[in-house]
Design a protein around this motif. Structure first.
Motif, short mmCIF file in Angstrom:
data_model
loop_
_atom_site.label_atom_id
_atom_site.label_comp_id
_atom_site.label_asym_id
_atom_site.label_seq_id
_atom_site.Cartn_x
_atom_site.Cartn_y
_atom_site.Cartn_z
N UNK A 103 0.87 -1.19 0.00
CA UNK A 103 0.00 0.00 0.00
C UNK A 103 0.90 1.23 0.00
N UNK A 104 0.59 2.18 -0.89
CA UNK A 104 1.34 3.43 -0.98
C UNK A 104 0.39 4.56 -0.61
N UNK A 105 0.73 5.27 0.46
CA UNK A 105 -0.12 6.35 0.96
C UNK A 105 0.41 7.69 0.50
N UNK A 106 -0.49 8.64 0.40
CA UNK A 106 -0.12 9.98 -0.08
C UNK A 106 0.67 10.78 0.93
N UNK A 107 0.46 10.50 2.22
CA UNK A 107 1.11 11.32 3.24
C UNK A 107 1.49 10.46 4.44
N UNK A 108 2.32 11.06 5.28
CA UNK A 108 2.70 10.43 6.54
C UNK A 108 1.47 10.13 7.38
N UNK A 109 0.57 11.11 7.49
CA UNK A 109 -0.62 10.93 8.32
C UNK A 109 -1.51 9.80 7.82
N UNK A 110 -1.67 9.70 6.51
CA UNK A 110 -2.48 8.61 5.96
C UNK A 110 -1.87 7.25 6.27
N UNK A 111 -0.56 7.16 6.06
CA UNK A 111 0.13 5.89 6.34
C UNK A 111 0.08 5.56 7.82
N UNK A 112 0.29 6.56 8.67
CA UNK A 112 0.28 6.32 10.11
C UNK A 112 -1.10 5.88 10.59
N UNK A 113 -2.14 6.51 10.10
CA UNK A 113 -3.49 6.10 10.49
C UNK A 113 -3.75 4.64 10.11
#
Length: 183
Positions: free
Chosen positions: A70-80
């Motif tokens: 999974x590739x997230x757009x931001x740190x916050x998205x990935x962290x959540x």
């Protein structure tokens, strides 16, 4: 004379141009005492994402959750997503640039998964894992090409078949960095 020439050829370390390896990767590699070009090739294998039609770079907000990338757009998205997954009682997730496996390495991040996801922490830790695997290769005399054997162990320390397949994938990325190709 022939042996000396072959030894010289084998000892040459073909440099990757400094611009090809971002400073954070070079710094983490230098601090851990690992080859920056090999380390960068590992991160390309672990978290590579396209940034343009012809360029790929490791992506810091990458998670591999139960075997699916999974590739997230931001740190916050990935962290959540990471915190939600871990809160569900599971730990089978690889985190960030070096794809640090949470089940195996959670104890090394006392501040929790956010610490593992932080790009500099992730790179530093990943470089230390590679260095540790290299020490194991040397100590156990697992082969003469110690850095490449360590590369395989970075991914699969207890599975020779998976380690070999992974090592070849990283080697191909390394050759591409060098401007060469695998025949």
């Amino acid at each position: 004379m022939k042996i000396a020439f072959v030894t010289l050829l084998l000892s040459i370390h073909w440099p990757v141009h400094a611009l090809d390896i971002p400073p954070a990767y070079r710094d983490a590699a230098r601090s851990a005492g690992v080859p920056a070009d090999i380390f960068y090739a590992i991160t390309l294998q672990e978290s590579q994402a396209p940034i343009s039609a012809d360029k790929h770079r490791p992506w810091p907000w990458t998670l591999n959750i139960a075997g699916k990338g999974h590739y997230y757009r931001s740190h916050n998205d990935a962290l959540r997503a990471l915190e939600r997954y871990i809160a569900s009682g599971k730990c089978n997730v690889d985190i960030g640039l070096g794809q640090i496996h949470w089940c195996a390495h959670a104890k090394s991040f006392p501040d929790g998964p956010a610490q593992a996801l932080h790009p500099y922490n992730n790179l530093s830790y990943a470089a230390k894992v590679l260095k540790s695997e290299h020490r194991t290769v040397i100590k156990k005399k697992l082969g003469s090409n110690s850095w490449w054997i360590a590369v395989g162990r970075y991914h699969a320390p207890n599975n020779l078949k998976l380690a070999k397949a992974y090592r070849m994938k990283v080697y191909k990325k390394w050759l591409k960095l060098k401007g060469r190709s695998y025949a």
